[in-house]
Design an enzyme around this catalytic site. Structure first.
Site, PDB file in Angstrom:
ATOM      1  N   GLY A 174       0.830  -1.197   0.000  1.00 55.73           N
ATOM      2  CA  GLY A 174       0.000   0.000   0.000  1.00 55.73           C
ATOM      3  C   GLY A 174       0.861   1.241   0.000  1.00 55.73           C
ATOM      4  N   GLY A 234       0.526   5.769   0.701  1.00 57.11           N
ATOM      5  CA  GLY A 234      -0.277   6.933   1.070  1.00 57.11           C
ATOM      6  C   GLY A 234       0.616   8.131   1.286  1.00 57.11           C
ATOM      7  N   THR A 235       0.037   9.208   1.822  1.00 55.93           N
ATOM      8  CA  THR A 235       0.819  10.416   2.060  1.00 55.93           C
ATOM      9  C   THR A 235       1.896  10.178   3.107  1.00 55.93           C
ATOM     10  OG1 THR A 235      -0.832  11.117   3.680  1.00 55.93           O
ATOM     11  CG2 THR A 235      -1.090  11.942   1.436  1.00 55.93           C
ATOM     12  N   PHE A 236       1.689   9.172   3.979  1.00 53.83           N
ATOM     13  CA  PHE A 236       2.642   8.863   5.041  1.00 53.83           C
ATOM     14  C   PHE A 236       3.899   8.172   4.512  1.00 53.83           C
ATOM     15  CE2 PHE A 236      -0.199   5.287   4.499  1.00 53.83           C
ATOM     16  CZ  PHE A 236       0.679   4.234   4.354  1.00 53.83           C
ATOM     17  N   GLY A 237       3.802   7.477   3.374  1.00 49.95           N
ATOM     18  CA  GLY A 237       4.883   6.660   2.851  1.00 49.95           C
ATOM     19  C   GLY A 237       4.323   5.397   2.233  1.00 49.95           C
ATOM     20  N   LYS A 252       5.879  -0.523   7.520  1.00 52.38           N
ATOM     21  CA  LYS A 252       5.396   0.792   7.102  1.00 52.38           C
ATOM     22  C   LYS A 252       6.589   1.739   7.127  1.00 52.38           C
ATOM     23  CE  LYS A 252       1.409   2.402   8.577  1.00 52.38           C
ATOM     24  NZ  LYS A 252       0.354   3.022   9.431  1.00 52.38           N
ATOM     25  N   ASP A 272     -10.941   6.555  12.899  1.00 53.52           N
ATOM     26  CA  ASP A 272     -10.971   6.301  11.450  1.00 53.52           C
ATOM     27  C   ASP A 272     -11.198   4.815  11.177  1.00 53.52           C
ATOM     28  OD1 ASP A 272     -10.924   6.898   8.753  1.00 53.52           O
ATOM     29  OD2 ASP A 272      -8.737   6.858   8.593  1.00 53.52           O
TER      30      ASP A 272
END
Length: 301
Positions: free
Chosen positions: A22, A24-27, A44, A137
């Site tokens: 996956g 996302g903006t986090f990495g 992650k 969330d």
């Protein structure tokens, strides 16, 4: 150094990297193998910059609440060069992917499976809430499933501590389709927003599609009241109650949307999807609902 696709290198050298799971903006999240033990993990890889506090927030929350079989386990944290690596236990897929695969196969989720899945999520939530935190969330993307049917809560980057004397008011939290009315209506909120999300997720497991697929906040509210009916009492909003007026719409009975679902399931979903946050059951109370009686019978046999 940025890792893309299938990468194998000395990056976080204890592990050999496989596929990207996956992004996302986090990495990014990668499937990886421990070189010494062969253990499969998920790593992650976070962008390690001046905003270190945000990157470490999930680590802090997990250190407080992760000792539970239905919350994903953080194995270790590795800081190297300009990145931060969070090493998690590996889970086979997200609940979102599982729902999609069931739908593509033109199948349905059996009520036995839905019950077991929701029972596990609620046990994880119960532990989290009793530890003083709530997720903020909760959604199928943030619930992970193993081939053996174990379900775990993940992605706690939005989780926060609950302080009754200082209720949360931050509004840009949670994914729109699972966002509780009090958040949409810019009111204060607490752990009951997780219970609303749980109701929406439970319905989605039966429907194989989101119950409230709004495209913006106002449309999301419309999707909610056109489905469960307009609220007959907004006193829980306090002084803001006068700011809202809803057209008088009646609820669409769940039985018209879902076939072969028990009355106990309908009752639990209706309770979880209450407009008034104080009328939603806590995770502890939901686990005591008659719907879950078969789960306890299995545990005691």
């Amino acid at each position: 150094m940025v890792m893309m696709g299938y990468v194998r290198s000395n990056y976080l050298s204890k592990y050999t990297y496989d596929v990207k799971l996956g992004e996302g903006t986090f990495g990014c999240v990668y499937k990886a193998f421990n070189k010494d033990s062969g253990e499969v993990v998920a790593i992650k890889v976070l962008k390690y910059n001046q905003d270190v506090q945000n990157n470490l927030h999930e680590v802090m929350v997990l250190s407080k609440i992760q000792d539970h079989p239905n919350i994903v386990q953080l194995k270790e944290t590795i800081a190297e060069s300009n990145v931060l690596g969070l090493v998690f236990e590996y889970m086979d897929c997200s609940l979102c992917k599982l729902i999609r695969d069931v739908k593509l196969g033109r199948r349905v989720c059996s009520e036995v499976w839905v019950r077991n899945c929701c029972f596990q999520i609620l046990k994880g939530l119960d532990h989290m809430h009793k530890s003083g935190y709530f997720h903020r969330d909760l959604k199928p993307d943030n619930l992970l499933v193993s081939r053996g049917g174990i379900v775990k809560i993940a992605d706690l980057g939005s989780a926060t501590e609950f302080k009754p004397d200082a209720p949360n008011t931050e509004q840009h939290i949670g994914t729109l389709w699972y966002r509780a009315p009090e958040v949409l209506m810019e009111s204060s909120y607490g752990p009951t927003i997780d219970m609303w999300a749980m109701g929406a997720i439970m319905a989605e497991l039966f429907l194989l599609k989101p119950l409230f697929p709004g495209i913006r906040s106002t449309d999301q509210l419309y999707k909610i009241y056109s489905m469960i009916g307009s609220p007959d009492d907004l006193s829980w909003l306090g002084a803001d109650a006068d700011l809202y007026e809803f057209p008088p719409l009646k609820e669409i009975p769940f039985v018209k949307l879902m076939c072969h679902v028990s009355k106990e399931a309908f009752d639990l979903m209706a309770q979880l999807l209450s407009w008034n946050p104080s009328k939603r059951p806590t995770a502890t109370e939901a686990l005591r609902h008659p719907y879950f009686k078969p789960c306890y019978e299995v545990q005691t046999t």
